[in-house]
Design a protein around this motif. Sequence first.
Motif: not given
Length: 295
Positions: A8, A186, A188, A193
């Motif tokens: 993130y 979210w 990665k 996601r």
Amino acid sequence: MLPTHGRYDYHPWPSRAAYGWPAGKKLAVYLGINLEHFAFGEGLGMSLAPGGPQPDVLNYAWRDYGNRVGAWRMLEMLDELKLPATVLLNSAMYDYAPSLVAAHRARGDEIAGHGRSNSERQSLMSEAEERTLIAEATAAITEAEGKPPAGWLSPWIAETLSTPELLVEAGYRYTLNWCHDDQPTWLKTKERRLLSIPYPQEINDIPSIGARKDSAQQFANMILNDFEERRRQVRDNRPQVMGIALHPYIVGQPYRLRALREALQHIAAQRDTVWITTAGAICEHVHGLKEGLVP
């Protein structure tokens, strides 16, 4: 530059977008009830007192009190206060205490994945071993509950560098492993996601009572102070998530349960102004939000 996880980006709080939970509420509160089983005579486990050589009867039996007694007393309290819960389930509980899981199912509580047993730590596993762990725990929940779990909390909050990818591969929509924020964010991964929902490491009975040796009343006061400060903070129009992490072998002890009930009574009385919910419902709400609101 320092090594980074790459999961993130940094998003300072003042720059966050304003959005809301259902009915325009700004504070979401959920209870994470950990239902855990441990191997006898081997593996990991929380300790009441320094353990001796295995078999460590004292600490095994202390933890087992939670499944035999403490969790049932907590169920009575949840029913009394009309509080939902997210059950963080070791899949071994289906074999060991199926009636306890069934009691949560009958309430409509969310069942989330929490590994096979808290006697093992997935961060010590190879990718193949970790994939198998996630697959076996997921399959057991899917078979028993009729649908796959949406969320995952690793035993001991342990991850490898591949864990988020493996969770996405297994169909998970959210993780509780990362305690880096007061909002869902979210993460990665290589495929897509993965939503991170805040899971507390402060308002959590293991680090509070087990590690810092806080009293039952201190832990209850922590819950109350955290709740009231968040109610003050959300006046900035930015929503927050407050999780409360509970383990029946700790807070299911009668004197601790009494203090916990008083704190949860206070929260339940505010249900008209805060969203008392589950981690899964938070996940569903965030997935339905306009793109770009959630960092």
